[in-house]
Write an enzyme that holds these catalytic residues in place. Structure first.
Site, mmCIF file in Angstrom:
data_model
loop_
_atom_site.group_PDB
_atom_site.id
_atom_site.type_symbol
_atom_site.label_atom_id
_atom_site.label_comp_id
_atom_site.label_asym_id
_atom_site.label_seq_id
_atom_site.Cartn_x
_atom_site.Cartn_y
_atom_site.Cartn_z
ATOM 1 N N GLY A 12 0.779 -1.226 0.000
ATOM 2 C CA GLY A 12 0.000 0.000 0.000
ATOM 3 C C GLY A 12 0.809 1.274 0.000
ATOM 4 N N ASN A 14 1.742 2.959 -2.606
ATOM 5 C CA ASN A 14 1.113 3.867 -3.583
ATOM 6 C C ASN A 14 -0.173 4.456 -3.008
ATOM 7 O OD1 ASN A 14 2.458 4.005 -6.387
ATOM 8 N ND2 ASN A 14 2.665 1.870 -5.794
ATOM 9 N N ILE A 94 -8.542 -7.034 -14.035
ATOM 10 C CA ILE A 94 -9.830 -6.353 -13.899
ATOM 11 C C ILE A 94 -10.831 -7.047 -14.808
ATOM 12 C CG2 ILE A 94 -11.060 -4.168 -14.196
ATOM 13 C CD1 ILE A 94 -9.022 -4.303 -11.861
ATOM 14 N N ASN A 108 -4.092 2.791 -13.729
ATOM 15 C CA ASN A 108 -3.177 1.799 -13.150
ATOM 16 C C ASN A 108 -1.764 2.357 -13.163
ATOM 17 O OD1 ASN A 108 -2.280 -0.868 -12.240
ATOM 18 N ND2 ASN A 108 -1.436 -1.106 -14.298
ATOM 19 N N HIS A 110 2.111 1.122 -13.378
ATOM 20 C CA HIS A 110 2.925 -0.058 -13.696
ATOM 21 C C HIS A 110 4.390 0.322 -13.532
ATOM 22 C CE1 HIS A 110 3.962 -3.905 -15.468
ATOM 23 N NE2 HIS A 110 4.868 -3.257 -16.178
HETATM 24 C C1 GRF Z 1 5.176 -2.706 -6.283
HETATM 25 O O1 GRF Z 1 5.862 -3.717 -7.000
HETATM 26 C C2 GRF Z 1 4.962 -1.537 -7.165
HETATM 27 O O2 GRF Z 1 6.079 -1.387 -8.027
HETATM 28 C C3 GRF Z 1 3.751 -1.914 -7.942
HETATM 29 O O3 GRF Z 1 2.951 -2.673 -7.032
HETATM 30 C C4 GRF Z 1 3.796 -3.218 -6.005
HETATM 31 C C5 GRF Z 1 3.341 -2.896 -4.610
HETATM 32 O O4 GRF Z 1 3.048 -1.562 -4.518
HETATM 33 N N1 GRF Z 1 3.056 -0.748 -8.432
HETATM 34 P P1 GRF Z 1 2.343 -0.987 -3.154
HETATM 35 O O5 GRF Z 1 3.452 -0.752 -2.149
HETATM 36 O O6 GRF Z 1 1.371 -2.048 -2.651
HETATM 37 O O7 GRF Z 1 1.676 0.282 -3.573
#
Ligand code: GRF
Length: 210
Positions: A12, A14, A94, A108, A110
């Site tokens: 989490g 992001n 999705i 999204n 990536h």
């Molecule tokens: C990570 O590998 C990130 O690069 C990708 O999703 C994975 C976990 O991200 N976007 P998060 O810490 O759960 O947001």
């Protein structure tokens, strides 16, 4: 007010970047309705609870088959009725019916410069393992709208990140998150919330600065 639902699978970070950006004003005009995780007990759900938004766990393993999960997941999203669905480290494909119902309203993040190192099998640490195996000197992240393909929707923004000679997949992943993902995703949400983006002939165009 842009109402969003954030879909997560693990740490989490992001999601945290989005919540922090709302609190700091880097994202305006936006409200998180709920966080949906396909995995129970993950840090992302703890982050949601601490922030004060509902955390919902919907695991495909809890359904008799994928079709049943897809139906329930889509029904829940329709019930929540967000303006925008945000996939933040979400590792579940999705459902087609959700893509159709929320066409042009799913984004999204990536962890590569699409079209490199994306598509089926390219997720999480695997992306960075492949980038290091190939020996690229520059990688990065891409935020894009989601269509029926895997990582094939219209690109909103990208940010390059240098690969260091002594990188491991883990150190590279962390740098890409810090220098690209955690910047791109909040910026894209703020752009959508403030009407700065238009899709023309399948390509994202940025409207004149407001
Ligand atoms: C990570 O590998 C990130 O690069 C990708 O999703 C994975 C976990 O991200 N976007 P998060 O810490 O759960 O947001």
């Amino acid at each position: 007010m842009l109402k969003i639902v954030v879909c997560v699978s693990g740490g989490g970070t992001n999601l945290q970047a989005i919540m922090d950006a709302i609190d700091s004003g880097k994202i305006t005009n936006t409200q998180i309705l709920a966080v949906i995780s396909n995995n129970p007990g993950v840090k992302a759900l703890e982050r949601a609870e601490k922030y004060g938004v509902p955390g919902i766990c919907m695991s495909p393993k809890s359904y008799p088959d994928r079709a049943a999960f897809n139906e329930a997941f889509t029904a829940k999203m329709c019930e929540l009725a967000p303006d925008l669905v945000v996939l933040a480290g979400f590792l579940v494909k999705i459902p087609e019916q959700m893509v159709a119902k929320f066409s042009g309203r799913i984004v999204n993040i990536h962890p590569s410069l699409i079209p490199s190192f994306c598509g089926v099998g390219y997720y999480g640490l695997k992306v960075h393992e492949k980038a290091l195996q190939r020996g690229v000197k520059v990688t990065g992240a891409t935020v894009h709208f989601v269509n029926e393909g895997m990582d094939e929707g219209p690109i909103i923004a990208q940010k390059a990140v240098m690969v260091e000679d002594d990188d491991t997949p883990e150190t590279l992943q962390r740098r890409v998150m810090e220098q690209a993902e955690w910047i791109l995703l909040p910026q894209a949400i703020d752009d959508v919330a403030n009407g700065r983006l238009t899709i023309v002939d399948g390509h994202v165009r940025r409207n004149a600065k407001d």
